[in-house]
Design a protein around this motif. Structure first.
Motif, PDB file in Angstrom:
ATOM      1  N   CYS A  55      49.084 116.189  54.763  1.00  0.00           N
ATOM      2  CA  CYS A  55      47.645 116.302  54.556  1.00  0.00           C
ATOM      3  C   CYS A  55      46.912 116.472  55.873  1.00  0.00           C
ATOM      4  O   CYS A  55      47.491 116.315  56.943  1.00  0.00           O
ATOM      5  CB  CYS A  55      47.124 115.063  53.823  1.00  0.00           C
ATOM      6  SG  CYS A  55      47.416 113.516  54.699  1.00  0.00           S
ATOM      7  N   ARG A  96      47.397 118.648  60.640  1.00  0.00           N
ATOM      8  CA  ARG A  96      48.221 118.272  59.492  1.00  0.00           C
ATOM      9  C   ARG A  96      49.140 117.136  59.917  1.00  0.00           C
ATOM     10  O   ARG A  96      49.740 117.184  60.986  1.00  0.00           O
ATOM     11  CB  ARG A  96      49.075 119.446  59.001  1.00  0.00           C
ATOM     12  CG  ARG A  96      48.316 120.588  58.355  1.00  0.00           C
ATOM     13  CD  ARG A  96      47.592 120.224  57.108  1.00  0.00           C
ATOM     14  NE  ARG A  96      48.431 120.267  55.916  1.00  0.00           N
ATOM     15  CZ  ARG A  96      47.968 120.029  54.694  1.00  0.00           C
ATOM     16  NH1 ARG A  96      46.714 119.727  54.498  1.00  0.00           N
ATOM     17  NH2 ARG A  96      48.773 120.082  53.671  1.00  0.00           N
ATOM     18  N   HIS A 101      43.516 117.570  49.187  1.00  0.00           N
ATOM     19  CA  HIS A 101      44.417 118.708  49.432  1.00  0.00           C
ATOM     20  C   HIS A 101      45.736 118.287  50.070  1.00  0.00           C
ATOM     21  O   HIS A 101      46.209 118.918  51.014  1.00  0.00           O
ATOM     22  CB  HIS A 101      43.730 119.789  50.260  1.00  0.00           C
ATOM     23  CG  HIS A 101      42.369 120.150  49.769  1.00  0.00           C
ATOM     24  ND1 HIS A 101      42.157 120.698  48.533  1.00  0.00           N
ATOM     25  CD2 HIS A 101      41.142 120.015  50.336  1.00  0.00           C
ATOM     26  CE1 HIS A 101      40.867 120.892  48.359  1.00  0.00           C
ATOM     27  NE2 HIS A 101      40.233 120.484  49.430  1.00  0.00           N
ATOM     28  N   ALA A 102      46.324 117.224  49.554  1.00  0.00           N
ATOM     29  CA  ALA A 102      47.612 116.741  50.069  1.00  0.00           C
ATOM     30  C   ALA A 102      48.734 117.440  49.315  1.00  0.00           C
ATOM     31  O   ALA A 102      48.714 117.520  48.087  1.00  0.00           O
ATOM     32  CB  ALA A 102      47.730 115.239  49.880  1.00  0.00           C
ATOM     33  N   THR A 139      44.605 115.637  45.145  1.00  0.00           N
ATOM     34  CA  THR A 139      43.713 114.699  45.809  1.00  0.00           C
ATOM     35  C   THR A 139      44.146 113.318  45.371  1.00  0.00           C
ATOM     36  O   THR A 139      44.349 113.071  44.185  1.00  0.00           O
ATOM     37  CB  THR A 139      42.245 114.952  45.413  1.00  0.00           C
ATOM     38  OG1 THR A 139      41.872 116.250  45.890  1.00  0.00           O
ATOM     39  CG2 THR A 139      41.314 113.910  45.990  1.00  0.00           C
ATOM     40  N   THR A 150      49.786 120.358  45.021  1.00  0.00           N
ATOM     41  CA  THR A 150      48.699 119.935  45.893  1.00  0.00           C
ATOM     42  C   THR A 150      47.769 119.059  45.066  1.00  0.00           C
ATOM     43  O   THR A 150      47.451 119.397  43.927  1.00  0.00           O
ATOM     44  CB  THR A 150      47.948 121.156  46.447  1.00  0.00           C
ATOM     45  OG1 THR A 150      48.882 121.964  47.165  1.00  0.00           O
ATOM     46  CG2 THR A 150      46.825 120.745  47.372  1.00  0.00           C
ATOM     47  N   ILE A 210      42.298 111.133  49.917  1.00  0.00           N
ATOM     48  CA  ILE A 210      43.018 112.140  50.698  1.00  0.00           C
ATOM     49  C   ILE A 210      42.975 113.422  49.886  1.00  0.00           C
ATOM     50  O   ILE A 210      43.556 113.495  48.802  1.00  0.00           O
ATOM     51  CB  ILE A 210      44.481 111.703  50.959  1.00  0.00           C
ATOM     52  CG1 ILE A 210      44.515 110.405  51.749  1.00  0.00           C
ATOM     53  CG2 ILE A 210      45.233 112.807  51.685  1.00  0.00           C
ATOM     54  CD1 ILE A 210      45.912 109.831  51.933  1.00  0.00           C
TER      55      ILE A 210
END
Length: 170
Positions: free
Chosen positions: A120, A136, A105-106, A91, A89, A103
């Protein structure tokens, strides 16, 4: 929509409509029509276009996948470093003028052929309300549009506090 993806992918490839048409065996006008949403490629032509642009047929055809790219730029990346992000996970900081400069917490699903596929959150406005709805989504992001990756830390080993690790891709 597929027409938006076809246009974005062709521009990213640096090819003209005529070059794409010659490659997949159709007329330039057919490519133009597809990019304007005045018709869609047949399955065999869509598969050829997906191969040409280095994406999967699912990514090309699915309305659930958003293509994030600007016009073509030459940048080299350490592919093996990016490949190590799969399953993590992070950013992602994106280049200016790309939708959503950051973006958060992808989840990195895959890295291949100049693309990073992530799952994401996306906020969408609710009609007639100042509130937004979060859902999501899957985004296919051009490596050239990623300026930095901040990996969210895993469980710290042996009680050692661990902070996020930043990888600058410029």
């Amino acid at each position: 929509m597929i027409q938006d993806k076809l246009l974005a992918l062709r521009k990213r490839s640096g090819m003209s409509q005529q070059e794409v048409a010659d490659t997949v065996g159709v007329t330039r006008q057919t490519i133009s029509n597809w990019e304007l949403g005045q018709g869609s490629p047949t399955l065999d032509k869509a598969a050829e276009l997906a191969r040409l642009y280095g994406v999967s047929l699912d990514d090309l055809a699915s309305d659930e996948v958003e293509i994030v790219t600007r016009e073509r730029r030459e940048r080299k990346h350490d592919f093996h470093i990016l490949k190590s992000l799969v399953g993590k996970t992070a950013t992602l900081e994106l280049a200016d003028s790309v939708a959503d400069d950051i973006i958060k917490h992808a989840t990195v699903l895959d890295v291949s052929d100049g693309w990073m596929r992530v799952n994401c959150d996306q906020n969408t406005a609710m009609f007639g309300s100042p509130k937004t709805k979060r859902k999501r989504v899957i985004r296919l992001i051009d490596f050239a549009d990623i300026t930095a990756v901040i990996v969210e830390s895993d469980a710290p080993p042996s009680g050692i506090a661990q902070t996020s690790q930043e990888s600058n891709l410029a």
